[in-house]
Write an enzyme that holds these catalytic residues in place. Structure first.
Site, PDB file in Angstrom:
ATOM      1  N   GLU A  41      -6.053  15.320  31.761  1.00  0.00           N
ATOM      2  CA  GLU A  41      -5.385  16.180  32.738  1.00  0.00           C
ATOM      3  C   GLU A  41      -3.874  16.043  32.595  1.00  0.00           C
ATOM      4  O   GLU A  41      -3.315  14.982  32.874  1.00  0.00           O
ATOM      5  CB  GLU A  41      -5.806  15.806  34.159  1.00  0.00           C
ATOM      6  N   ARG A  45       4.155  18.503  36.300  1.00  0.00           N
ATOM      7  CA  ARG A  45       5.207  17.869  37.087  1.00  0.00           C
ATOM      8  C   ARG A  45       6.499  17.667  36.304  1.00  0.00           C
ATOM      9  O   ARG A  45       7.477  17.165  36.849  1.00  0.00           O
ATOM     10  CB  ARG A  45       4.739  16.503  37.595  1.00  0.00           C
ATOM     11  N   LYS A 128     -11.945  17.645  43.848  1.00  0.00           N
ATOM     12  CA  LYS A 128     -11.141  16.443  43.699  1.00  0.00           C
ATOM     13  C   LYS A 128     -10.897  15.888  45.110  1.00  0.00           C
ATOM     14  O   LYS A 128     -10.404  16.611  45.984  1.00  0.00           O
ATOM     15  CB  LYS A 128      -9.817  16.822  43.020  1.00  0.00           C
TER      16      LYS A 128
END
Length: 219
Positions: A41, A45, A128
């Site tokens: 993943e 960011r 999640k």
């Protein structure tokens, strides 16, 4: 075609990666795959996160997705860069519908029963659980899972190599997200060793071999 459950079941730990250098990212991703963790993943960011994601899609055996996807524009950019799955810290109707329109494998974040019910209304049942420890930890997840028998989770946030076995022992947990695997300055050899320790949780989720843990970061 990929589906989110198959991706979640591929490895016990999904590395959560914050990277800004595509060349370094390929080295790190290759080490993770060599260590037995093929689902990666890449969080959106950093300034070059999409370049990182695109570069890592060339790694043999890697299933690369995008994390920290906040809106439909980011979803489109990530899919266009080659992401095979999309992870969001939360759940909005607009993002869920955009993911469905693009037929994306989508793993939205939930933290409470209302989030889960909203997801179920949108046709989703794989989530999640985030932020896992800050939202009450394993005790909270067990309580949430009770009313939702068909829901399965990937807890992420505050989980370590040492605490992961307890999470993975729960039937409702298909995998966990781990940010402990790659820290700034970590060598490729150390990343591969950390990946091997994490991948070993698949076969025996309640134990971690001491020789694999020695010298590895715990969080």
């Amino acid at each position: 075609m990929d589906d989110i459950e198959t991706i979640m079941r591929t490895a016990p730990v999904i590395p959560v990666l914050v990277l800004d250098d595509p060349e370094q990212a390929v080295e790190i991703g290759t080490a993770l795959v060599r260590g037995g963790l093929s689902v990666l993943e890449v969080t959106l960011r950093t300034r070059r996160a999409l370049d990182v994601l695109a570069a890592m899609t060339a790694i043999d055996g890697a299933i690369v997705g995008a994390g920290t996807v906040l809106d439909d524009a980011q979803l489109d950019h990530a899919l266009d860069a080659g992401a095979r799955f999309i992870v969001s810290p939360g759940l909005t109707e607009r993002l869920a519908r955009a993911a469905a329109a693009r037929r994306a494998c989508f793993l939205p974040g939930v933290a409470n029963a209302s989030d889960i019910m909203r997801g179920l209304e949108l046709g989703l049942n794989r989530f999640k659980f985030f932020p896992a420890e800050a939202s009450g930890g394993l005790k909270a997840l067990k309580a949430l899972a009770g009313p939702f028998g068909d829901v399965r989770f990937c807890p992420t946030g505050g989980i370590t190599l040492q605490s992961a076995p307890d999470w993975l022992a729960e039937d409702t947990v298909l995998c966990v997200g781990g940010s402990w695997l790659v820290k700034p300055g970590t060598s490729a050899a150390d990343v591969e060793a950390a990946a091997r320790a994490a991948a070993g949780l698949r076969t025996n989720p309640r134990s971690v071999r001491p020789e694999l843990v020695e010298g590895l970061p715990s969080s």
